[in-house]
Structure formats: structure tokens, C-alpha cells
Design a protein around this motif. Structure first.
Motif, short mmCIF file in Angstrom:
data_model
loop_
_atom_site.label_atom_id
_atom_site.label_comp_id
_atom_site.label_asym_id
_atom_site.label_seq_id
_atom_site.Cartn_x
_atom_site.Cartn_y
_atom_site.Cartn_z
N ARG A 180 0.82 -1.21 0.00
CA ARG A 180 0.00 0.00 0.00
C ARG A 180 0.86 1.26 0.00
NH1 ARG A 180 -3.03 3.21 4.06
NH2 ARG A 180 -1.76 2.22 5.66
N HIS A 181 2.11 1.16 0.50
CA HIS A 181 2.98 2.32 0.61
C HIS A 181 3.87 2.42 -0.63
CE1 HIS A 181 2.01 3.32 4.84
NE2 HIS A 181 1.71 2.03 4.89
N LEU A 182 3.84 3.58 -1.27
CA LEU A 182 4.54 3.76 -2.54
C LEU A 182 6.05 3.56 -2.39
CD1 LEU A 182 4.44 4.56 -5.52
CD2 LEU A 182 4.68 6.95 -4.81
N GLN A 183 6.64 4.07 -1.32
CA GLN A 183 8.08 3.94 -1.15
C GLN A 183 8.51 2.48 -1.07
OE1 GLN A 183 9.65 6.14 2.16
NE2 GLN A 183 11.79 5.64 1.69
N THR A 184 7.74 1.68 -0.35
CA THR A 184 8.03 0.25 -0.27
C THR A 184 7.88 -0.40 -1.64
OG1 THR A 184 7.21 0.20 2.01
CG2 THR A 184 7.40 -1.90 0.88
N ALA A 185 6.81 -0.04 -2.35
CA ALA A 185 6.53 -0.65 -3.66
C ALA A 185 7.61 -0.32 -4.68
CB ALA A 185 5.16 -0.18 -4.16
N THR A 186 8.00 0.94 -4.77
CA THR A 186 9.00 1.32 -5.78
C THR A 186 10.39 0.79 -5.43
OG1 THR A 186 9.27 3.49 -4.71
CG2 THR A 186 7.75 3.36 -6.57
N PHE A 187 10.67 0.63 -4.13
CA PHE A 187 11.94 0.02 -3.74
C PHE A 187 11.99 -1.43 -4.24
CE2 PHE A 187 14.87 -1.97 -0.62
CZ PHE A 187 15.97 -1.15 -0.82
N CYS A 188 10.86 -2.13 -4.12
CA CYS A 188 10.78 -3.49 -4.67
C CYS A 188 11.00 -3.47 -6.19
CB CYS A 188 9.42 -4.10 -4.36
SG CYS A 188 9.22 -4.69 -2.68
N GLN A 189 10.35 -2.55 -6.86
CA GLN A 189 10.47 -2.47 -8.31
C GLN A 189 11.92 -2.24 -8.72
OE1 GLN A 189 9.46 0.87 -11.57
NE2 GLN A 189 7.63 0.09 -10.54
N ASP A 190 12.57 -1.25 -8.10
CA ASP A 190 13.94 -0.91 -8.48
C ASP A 190 14.90 -2.06 -8.21
OD1 ASP A 190 13.10 1.58 -9.26
OD2 ASP A 190 13.72 2.60 -7.43
N ASN A 191 14.65 -2.81 -7.13
CA ASN A 191 15.55 -3.90 -6.82
C ASN A 191 15.26 -5.15 -7.63
OD1 ASN A 191 17.61 -3.25 -4.58
ND2 ASN A 191 15.74 -2.22 -3.91
N THR A 192 14.04 -5.31 -8.11
CA THR A 192 13.77 -6.37 -9.07
C THR A 192 14.56 -6.13 -10.34
OG1 THR A 192 11.55 -6.82 -8.22
CG2 THR A 192 11.97 -7.45 -10.49
N VAL A 193 14.58 -4.88 -10.80
CA VAL A 193 15.35 -4.52 -11.99
C VAL A 193 16.84 -4.70 -11.73
CG1 VAL A 193 15.92 -2.64 -13.58
CG2 VAL A 193 13.56 -2.91 -12.75
N LYS A 194 17.31 -4.25 -10.58
CA LYS A 194 18.73 -4.35 -10.24
C LYS A 194 19.18 -5.81 -10.20
CE LYS A 194 20.40 -1.66 -6.94
NZ LYS A 194 21.56 -0.94 -7.50
N SER A 238 4.61 -1.80 5.28
CA SER A 238 5.47 -0.64 5.02
C SER A 238 6.87 -0.97 5.52
CB SER A 238 4.93 0.60 5.74
OG SER A 238 5.79 1.70 5.53
N ARG A 239 7.65 -1.60 4.67
CA ARG A 239 8.97 -2.08 5.07
C ARG A 239 10.04 -1.12 4.59
NH1 ARG A 239 8.66 -8.60 3.86
NH2 ARG A 239 6.53 -8.92 4.57
N ASP A 240 10.83 -0.61 5.53
CA ASP A 240 11.90 0.31 5.15
C ASP A 240 13.28 -0.26 5.48
OD1 ASP A 240 11.84 0.43 7.88
OD2 ASP A 240 11.49 2.60 8.01
#
Length: 501
Positions: free
Chosen positions: A71-85, A418-420
Motif C-alpha cells: 500500500r505504501h509507494l516507497q516500499t513498492a518502488t523500492f521493490c520495483q527498483d531492486n527487481t530490476v537491479k 510498510s517495510r523500510d
């Protein structure tokens, strides 16, 4: 795999030792990064199993992770960027089997009404109206960051197409009719399931060819101590050698704790208490075999029933049989049954927990424990009607609850949503933690630890010669200039990814 001889103190030729306790994906990826950057140090991986990458890492269902279930955008985009990485890293080192040879493109069902789960009514944790705007922001993030990224397009397609809301007649064939009434929205995504088995196999082979990496297999580390030697400060590692039942010792100048179940215990031994406690969670993974006619293959995808039931089916591979039918092997989870137990990580594991990890559970008991996961899958997924339970696996995941919030996944305040904390930390004195809360965080964590260790490792590998920090100080201007040139040349050799930090 070839194993180097065991050493009793510092590395051969008095080279510094960087020990990694735990040979899962996190520890293995970090070892590769260290070996690339510093080819003149010795990297020793300690793993309690007969081979690295055969523990919890090998049971990972490879769940597609662009962050759509957060639900939290920062958590979601961190997942996205690290999937790509993570995908770019595997591409770079030549991994041939990154994605599973099975139907791809994720399906996410967002529940608006309670769902019946094994006779109980489970309410949605979040309303679809709270999650859908995040889906659009996730897509906006991909467009802004990856529109000119050819690797992204090769692996996942165009960024503006990474998610699409489906109409009911487009998604109803994925689910059992009883579930359809409770679905508030359903999306198709560009996510793919990783071929975890293939990735682990490739990494094992890749690491075996790196000259300055030594594998300590069947090595159960029991104690870590801070010591001072003629070479300076370091750590004494005590470990039980399962090959000959002998207790051995080794000195390392740097250590990474990548061992999950024992991180808390080792921190306690070294006087490094947790600021925010982390827990070991025993998870159960059900492996289903689903045989269907070829014309029904479109009912199988990586499917996630989100925000409440938290049930997932993840295709691992599909094989065509002589009669034309398709046999698809899928990993399946159901939160209310998959999460077996949670234990603080600074305590010795309970006997039943350890027995499950070590496989000391009878086949009948495994089937008994996992049957509810199969029954739950049959309630949700149309393809699971004929599914058979073929295998049951147990492993550990790491869950932080430092904020004192609820451990319950079904509580909106739970830190699950919301995992940081990606699972890496610098404890000082050359001691690091690399827990990689998700498989995709392993490259990010390796890069972070490489940066943290830079001050201690700087000057060790210059033109493949040992140069101490003290000798660098006495080089003079000309010597310092030569050292800087050598370091610059060495940095050009390194292909470590440094983007998407």
C-alpha cells in the motif's frame, strides 16, 4: 564443487580474510561483488549445508515483485527498483535461466468483501480504493525511470504497460466463482516469476570458478569472538566441521552475518545488541502439480489474492506430456497456514522449528501440515481443482518489528505493509549484517556493504600487491599518485553495478 583446504588463521600469503556466515543468495551475491572489487583478499563462505544455496534460498517461490501488493509507494518502488537491479546483475554475469519456463505476467485480485478461507471469514486489510492509486504511481515511477532502459524493456516490456486493470470477463477464468463476488479490482502486471532453482544452480557453478572464494560446507558456526592478533583486530570463528566431526577455528578481519536463524545469537556474543529486534519466521511452501489440457493453460499465471486471504500460486515450470496435456508445477502459499511460527532471533531455535528446517519431519506430517494450503488454493484458483500436493518445503524468512507494531499480517498497522529495512546494516569494527529480506534485495545489500567496507579494504588490492594502510601513508606524493592510478585502473576492471542506489 572443489573445496580449498581449511586454514587455521589468516588467509594464504597472509592475505586478509572476509568471512561470510551463510551461503544463501544474500551471502553468495555479496561474495561475488567482493571478489570482483578486491581479487587479492580471501573470501570464505561458511554454510551449514552440504552445498551453498540449498537452504531457504532454494525454496523461494520466485514471487514476482514489482511491489504491487504494497500500500505504501516507497516500499513498492523500492521493490520495483531492486527487481530490476537483481535482474540486471544476473544478466551481467551470464545467468541463462533468470525466469521460470512457465506462464508469466502477474494477476492481482484486490478483495473488497470478506473471503471464506478454510471455513473462516477473512476481511480485506485494505480497501481496493486505498491500493489502486498506488498501482498507478508504481507505473508512473517505471515510466519516469526506465523509459530509456533497454534492459528493462527486454525483460519486462514497455514501462507504461507494466500494469493494466482487467474487466471481469478478462479475469473470471482465473478464479473460482465463489470468490468473484468479493473481488473489487483485478490487475494484470508485467512481473515474472524467477527461476529460483536455476539461479541457485548457476550461482553455485559461478562461485566455484572464482579463485579467491573458498567454500566451507557442512560448517556450522557456533561462536564468534573479537580478538587482537599480530596482524591487528579481527574475529575468531569457531565452527563444527560436519565432514570429520572436528571443531575448527579461523581468524577473519571482516565478517558478514548472512545466516538468518543465528544473526541475533552472534550479535549477542559480540556485544552488538539489536536496536530494532528482528525475528525468524518459519514458513511452509506447498509445491503443487497441476495437470490440465493444453487449451486451459491460460488459467495458470502467477496469481495473488491480496489484502486479506494473502494466497498465492506461482508457476515454476510447465512440461507437455505425450498425450498433449500440460503438467505445471506451482509453488503455493496461504498466509494463515504458511506462516508456521515466529521466534525472536536471539534465542536458540525450538526443537520442532529446527527439525522442520533440517527435514527431520515425517512425510505424513508434512502432508498433514500442508494440506490446508492445497485446500485454500482450490477455494481460490480455478486451475487448482485437480492439483496434487507433491512436495512440502520449510525455510526461514526475516521479519523486523522494530517499531513495536503488530506482528499480525492482517493488522493494517503491521510493518509487513510498510517495510523500510532491506536487511543490511553496518555494526562497526568490520562487522556487517546481510539478511536480504527479499531475494531481490541481495544486490542492493552487497553494494551497500561494499561501500561500508571500502575504508577497511582500501589499499589492500593495488596491482594485485598487498599494500597496508600504514605503508600508503609513507609512500610520499609520487607513491600516492601511483597508488591512485593503480586504484583507478582496478576500478575500471570492476563491473560492479552502482546505479539505482
Amino acid at each position: 564443487m572443489a573445496y580449498s583446504k581449511y586454514h587455521s588463521s589468516v588467509g594464504s600469503n597472509n592475505r586478509p580474510v572476509f568471512a561470510i556466515i551463510g551461503g544463501g543468495i544474500a551471502g553468495s551475491v555479496q561474495a561475488i561483488h567482493l571478489a570482483e572489487k578486491y581479487p587479492s583478499i580471501e573470501i570464505h563462505i561458511f554454510d551449514k549445508n552440504e552445498e551453498i544455496l540449498t537452504g531457504t534460498s532454494s525454496m523461494n517461490p520466485g514471487r514476482p515483485t514489482f511491489g504491487f501488493h504494497y500500500r505504501h509507494l516507497q516500499t513498492a518502488t523500492f521493490c520495483q527498483d531492486n527487481t530490476v537491479k537483481f535482474t540486471k546483475f544476473l544478466d551481467r554475469i551470464g545467468c541463462p535461466n533468470i525466469f521460470a519456463k512457465a506462464p508469466q505476467n502477474g494477476i492481482y485480485a484486490l478483495m473488497k468483501n470478506p473471503a471464506q478461507v478454510l471455513g473462516d471469514s477473512v476481511k480485506p486489510v485494505f480497501n481496493p480504493d486505498e491500493i489502486q492509486p498506488v498501482f498507478e504511481q508504481i507505473r508512473d515511477h517505471a515510466i519516469a525511470k526506465y523509459s530509456n532502459d533497454t534492459d528493462f524493456k527486454k525483460n519486462f516490456g514497455s514501462p507504461d504497460q507494466i500494469c493494466r486493470q482487467l474487466k471481469e470477463d478478462e479475469y473470471n477464468h482465473f478464479f473460482n466463482p465463489d470468490l468473484l463476488e468479493g473481488i473489487g479490482a483485478c490487475y494484470e502486471t508485467a512481473e515474472k516469476t524467477f527461476d529460483t532453482v536455476g539461479i541457485c544452480s548457476f550461482l553455485r557453478s559461478y562461485i566455484s570458478k572464482i579463485k579467491n572464494i573458498t567454500i566451507r560446507s557442512q560448517a556450522k558456526v557456533t561462536c564468534l569472538e573479537r580478538v587482537h592478533t599480530a596482524k591487528g583486530a579481527g574475529y575468531r570463528i569457531t565452527w563444527d566441521d560436519g565432514r570429520d566431526a572436528i571443531t575448527r577455528h579461523e581468524i577473519a578481519q571482516f565478517i558478514t552475518l548472512a545466516c538468518w536463524e543465528r544473526v541475533g545469537i552472534f550479535r549477542k556474543q559480540l556485544g552488538k545488541p539489536e536496536i530494532q529486534p528482528t525475528y525468524n519466521r518459519l514458513k511452509m511452501l506447498a509445491i503443487l502439480d497441476i495437470e490440465i489440457p493444453a487449451d486451459q493453460l491460460n488459467t495458470i499465471r502467477p496469481i495473488f489474492v491480496a489484502s486479506g486471504p494473502f494466497s498465492m500460486i506461482s508457476p515454476q515450470r510447465c512440461v507437455e506430456k505425450p498425450d498433449g496435456r500440460i503438467l505445471c508445477r506451482c509453488a503455493c502459499t496461504l498466509a494463515v497456514k504458511t506462516n508456521v511460527t515466529t521466534v525472536p532471533d536471539d534465542r536458540v531455535l525450538p526443537t520442532d522449528y529446527d527439525n522442520m528446517l533440517q527435514g527431520a519431519v515425517s512425510p505424513g506430517e508434512k502432508i498433514r501440515m500442508a494440506t490446508p494450503i492445497l485446500e485454500g488454493a482450490r477455494q481460490f484458483f480455478a486451475c487448482a481443482g485437480s492439483a496434487k500436493l507433491s512436495e512440502v518445503r520449510f525455510g526461514t524468512v526475516r521479519v523486523p518489528y522494530g517499531g513495536g507494531k503488530s506482528v499480525d499480517l492482517h493488522d493494517p498497522a503491521s510493518e509487513h505493509h510498510s517495510r523500510d529495512y532491506p536487511g543490511c546494516s553496518n555494526l562497526g569494527d568490520g562487522l556487517f549484517v546481510n539478511e536480504a529480506m527479499k531475494m531481490i534485495y541481495s544486490v542492493y545489500n552487497a553494494e551497500m556493504i561494499l561501500d561500508w567496507a571500502h575504508a577497511g579494504l582500501d589499499g589492500i588490492d593495488v596491482g594485485n600487491q598487498m599494500v597496508s594502510q600504514v605503508s600508503k601513508v609513507t609512500l610520499g606524493r609520487t607513491g600516492r599518485a601511483l597508488a591512485m592510478i593503480s586504484e583507478f585502473i582496478e576500478s575500471l576492471k570492476s563491473t560492479r553495478l552502482s546505479t539505482y542506489r
